[in-house]
Design an enzyme around this catalytic site. Structure first.
Site, PDB file in Angstrom:
ATOM      1  N   ARG A  96       0.822  -1.204   0.000  1.00 28.71           N
ATOM      2  CA  ARG A  96       0.000   0.000   0.000  1.00 28.71           C
ATOM      3  C   ARG A  96       0.862   1.262   0.000  1.00 28.71           C
ATOM      4  O   ARG A  96       0.437   2.308  -0.481  1.00 28.71           O
ATOM      5  CB  ARG A  96      -0.944  -0.004   1.205  1.00 28.71           C
ATOM      6  N   ASN A 103       0.151   6.618  -6.719  1.00 30.05           N
ATOM      7  CA  ASN A 103      -1.199   7.055  -7.072  1.00 30.05           C
ATOM      8  C   ASN A 103      -1.583   8.369  -6.411  1.00 30.05           C
ATOM      9  O   ASN A 103      -2.487   9.061  -6.889  1.00 30.05           O
ATOM     10  CB  ASN A 103      -2.210   5.969  -6.715  1.00 30.05           C
ATOM     11  N   VAL A 127     -12.226   4.780  -6.953  1.00 33.77           N
ATOM     12  CA  VAL A 127     -11.927   3.359  -7.093  1.00 33.77           C
ATOM     13  C   VAL A 127     -10.433   3.104  -6.910  1.00 33.77           C
ATOM     14  O   VAL A 127     -10.016   2.069  -6.397  1.00 33.77           O
ATOM     15  CB  VAL A 127     -12.385   2.837  -8.474  1.00 33.77           C
ATOM     16  N   ASN A 129      -6.793   2.629  -5.745  1.00 33.74           N
ATOM     17  CA  ASN A 129      -6.217   2.263  -4.453  1.00 33.74           C
ATOM     18  C   ASN A 129      -4.936   3.053  -4.158  1.00 33.74           C
ATOM     19  O   ASN A 129      -4.202   3.388  -5.089  1.00 33.74           O
ATOM     20  CB  ASN A 129      -5.916   0.759  -4.417  1.00 33.74           C
ATOM     21  N   ARG A 158     -19.437  -8.438  -0.644  1.00 33.91           N
ATOM     22  CA  ARG A 158     -18.736  -9.715  -0.454  1.00 33.91           C
ATOM     23  C   ARG A 158     -19.141 -10.362   0.867  1.00 33.91           C
ATOM     24  O   ARG A 158     -19.372 -11.580   0.936  1.00 33.91           O
ATOM     25  CB  ARG A 158     -17.227  -9.478  -0.482  1.00 33.91           C
ATOM     26  N   HIS A 182     -10.390  -0.566   3.156  1.00 28.85           N
ATOM     27  CA  HIS A 182     -10.567  -1.576   2.110  1.00 28.85           C
ATOM     28  C   HIS A 182      -9.347  -2.482   2.080  1.00 28.85           C
ATOM     29  O   HIS A 182      -8.204  -2.018   2.019  1.00 28.85           O
ATOM     30  CB  HIS A 182     -10.735  -0.883   0.764  1.00 28.85           C
TER      31      HIS A 182
END
Length: 496
Positions: A96, A103, A127, A129, A158, A182
C-alpha cells in the site's frame, strides 16, 4: 446527467464503462466520457474502447466522448479508476505504501483540475487504491460530502454473499455492512447484520453459529496465518486453495477470497466495477439509499472510537469506511449505532492505519476539510469562520466565477431528416438546460443538412459539455458555440 471514467482503459475502468453501457445506466442522450492520458497507451486506447463499445451496444449506448487531460474531465459524476494497480500473480502481495506514493500524485493532479475547472457540484466515486487516500485527496479539494470511496461497498457485498452462502439464502435477503479500510483492515460490522425472514432471536442464534465463538480481535492474526497457508497450498494447487477458503468463517473468507482471486492472476475487475456502478446508479436515480463507503469524517462518530490507545471514545476526524446515506448530491449523514467493543476497536485500528497512510503520502494539505457552516467547497474556514485566502481564496473565487451562467448561441448543422431536432433537444433537456430561443435555417446546397440556431444560458463548464454532447450526435455535421453578442455589439457590428 453525464459520467466520466478516469482511467477508462484499465482493467477496472474498462469494466465500469462496459457495465454502464450494458446495464443502460445512462440514456442515449447522456454522455459517457472516457478519460485517458495524452501521449501514452491509454491515450490511444480510449479511441479503440469507444469504437468497441459502439460496435457492441450501438442500439442503446450513450454519447461516447474521449478526453486526454485532467482539465478536460467534464461530468456530473466522475469515477476515478486511474493509477497503478498491484501485480496479479502468486506471491506478489500489494504494498500500500508503493500504491500511495505513486497514485497519490495522480489523484492530486485530477483533484486539482476538477477543483479549478469543475462546476463545483460533481460527485466523485473513488476506485483507485488506496481508496482512503483517494478520498482524502479529493475531499480536501472538492468538499467531503461530494466524495465517496467504493471499497467499503464492495467489501459489504462480499460479506453479504459469504453470509448468504452459509445461511442458504440469496444475497438480497441479507443486510449488514463492512467498514474500516478496504483490504485486510476491512471491519465486518456483525452488529448491523439483518436477515429477511428471521426475527431478532433467530438472527442472533444464526450469527452466533456463523461467528464460531470468535471476536474481531482475533481476525488480524487469522488473516496473516491464512495468507501464509494459502500461499503454500496455491503453489501446488490453486483450486485446493479456494476449497480451503470455503472451510473458514465468513469474516475470514471476506478478506482471503478476494486476496486469493488476485493472487490467481484473475484480479477482481468485474466485482469492483459492479459495486461501482451500483453506487453510480443510486446517484443518477436521485434516490437516497444506505450504503457503505469510505468518507472523510468530521466528528460524525461522536466519540465512539477508542483512538490513540485510549479506552474512551474520542472525536474522529479522518477517512474511514462507514454506512452512509447516499443521494444525488453525494453522501449526507452517517448511520451507525453504538458498536460492540470488538468492532469499535477494529474500526479505531483501521482509522489509525488510514491516517498514517494519508500522512505519509504527502498528497493532502489537510486530511479532512471543515464542514462547519460557511465553509466553501474548496476548503475549510480558519478559526474565525473566514476563508483562509492564503491557500484557498483563489480557488473559492474561481469557483464562483465558473458557476456564473451567461448567454450563449449555438449554431448546429444537422442532417435534414426526422429525429435531428429531437436528439438535439434531448441533449439539452437531460442536462437541465432550457432554450431561450430556437430557429431553423434553410437547407444547405446539397439538400441534406439544415441549420439550427439556439440560444440558452449556462455556465462555461456546462456549455462545453453540451457542445461535446451535440457534436457526438450521429445526425450533426458541425456545431459552433459562442457567447451571445451584447445588443450594443450587434448594433455597431458592420454588415457582411
Amino acid at each position: 446527467m453525464d459520467v466520466a471514467v478516469v482511467g477508462a482503459t484499465g482493467d477496472v475502468g474498462r469494466q465500469v464503462c462496459t457495465q454502464i453501457v450494458e446495464r443502460r445506466v445512462l440514456p442515449p442522450t447522456a454522455r459517457l466520457q472516457l478519460v485517458g492520458r495524452a501521449g501514452g497507451a491509454s491515450g490511444r486506447a480510449v479511441h479503440g474502447l469507444r469504437a468497441d463499445l459502439v460496435d457492441a451496444y450501438d442500439e442503446h449506448a450513450p454519447l461516447l466522448d474521449v478526453a486526454h487531460s485532467p482539465e478536460d474531465v467534464t461530468a456530473d459524476v466522475i469515477v476515478v479508476a486511474a493509477g497503478l494497480t498491484p501485480p496479479a500473480r502468486t506471491g506478489a502481495d500489494p504494498d500500500r505504501r508503493v500504491l500511495a506514493a505513486t497514485n497519490g500524485a495522480v489523484l492530486a493532479e485530477y483533484a486539482d483540475a476538477i477543483a479549478r475547472h469543475g462546476s463545483g457540484h460533481e460527485v466523485v466515486i473513488v476506485v483507485t487504491n488506496p481508496v482512503e487516500l483517494g478520498v482524502a485527496v479529493m475531499a480536501e479539494r472538492l468538499g467531503r460530502h461530494r466524495v465517496l470511496g467504493m471499497g467499503a461497498w464492495l467489501d459489504t457485498l462480499r460479506f453479504r454473499r459469504e453470509l448468504a452462502v452459509e445461511l442458504g439464502v440469496r444475497r438480497h435477503r441479507v443486510g449488514g455492512f463492512v467498514g474500516g479500510q478496504h483490504g485486510e483492515d476491512a471491519v465486518p460490522l456483525w452488529s448491523t447484520v439483518r436477515v429477511s425472514g428471521l426475527d431478532a432471536d433467530e438472527r442472533d442464534r444464526a450469527l452466533a453459529t456463523l461467528r464460531r465463538g470468535r471476536t474481531l480481535d482475533a481476525l488480524p492474526g487469522e488473516i496473516a496465518a491464512a495468507k501464509d497457508e494459502l500461499a503454500r497450498v496455491a503453489s501446488a494447487d490453486m483450486g485446493a486453495a479456494f476449497d480451503l477458503i470455503d472451510t473458514w468463517p465468513a469474516d475470514l473468507r471476506l478478506v482471503t477470497r478476494p486476496w486469493m482471486t488476485h493472487q490467481s492472476g484473475a484480479k477482481t475487475p468485474a466485482g469492483t466495477a459492479s459495486a461501482t456502478v451500483d453506487l453510480l446508479e443510486v446517484i443518477l436515480d436521485g434516490r437516497e439509499i444506505v450504503v457503505a463507503g469510505q468518507v472523510a469524517l468530521d466528528g460524525e462518530l461522536d466519540g465512539r472510537l477508542p483512538l490513540g490507545g485510549t479506552s474512551h471514545g474520542a472525536p474522529h476526524h479522518g477517512v474511514l469506511g462507514v454506512p452512509v446515506v447516499l443521494g444525488p448530491g453525494g453522501w449526507t449523514r452517517v448511520l451507525l449505532d453504538e458498536l460492540p467493543d470488538d468492532e469499535a476497536r477494529r474500526l479505531a485500528q483501521a482509522a489509525e492505519g488510514i491516517a498514517a497512510t494519508v500522512a505519509a503520502s504527502g498528497s493532502t494539505r489537510a486530511a479532512v476539510p471543515d464542514a462547519r457552516p460557511g465553509a466553501a467547497a474548496g476548503g475549510p474556514p480558519d478559526g474565525d469562520g473566514k476563508l483562509d485566502r492564503t491557500d484557498r481564496g483563489d480557488r473559492a473565487t474561481s469557483g464562483e466565477a465558473r458557476g456564473a451562467e451567461t448567454s450563449w448561441v449555438a449554431t448546429v448543422h444537422g442532417l435534414d431528416q426526422p429525429g435531428t431536432l429531437t436528439a438535439l433537444t434531448g441533449v439539452f433537456s437531460t442536462r437541465g438546460v432550457s432554450f431561450d430561443s430556437l430557429a431553423t435555417g434553410p437547407v444547405d446546397g446539397d439538400g441534406r443538412a439544415g441549420r439550427i440556431v439556439v440560444t440558452f444560458r449556462a455556465t462555461p463548464r456546462r456549455t462545453r459539455a453540451l457542445e461535446r454532447a451535440v457534436r457526438r450526435l450521429a445526425t450533426v455535421r458541425s456545431v459552433v458555440v459562442e457567447p451571445t453578442p451584447s445588443p450594443e455589439f450587434s448594433q455597431d457590428r458592420p454588415a457582411r
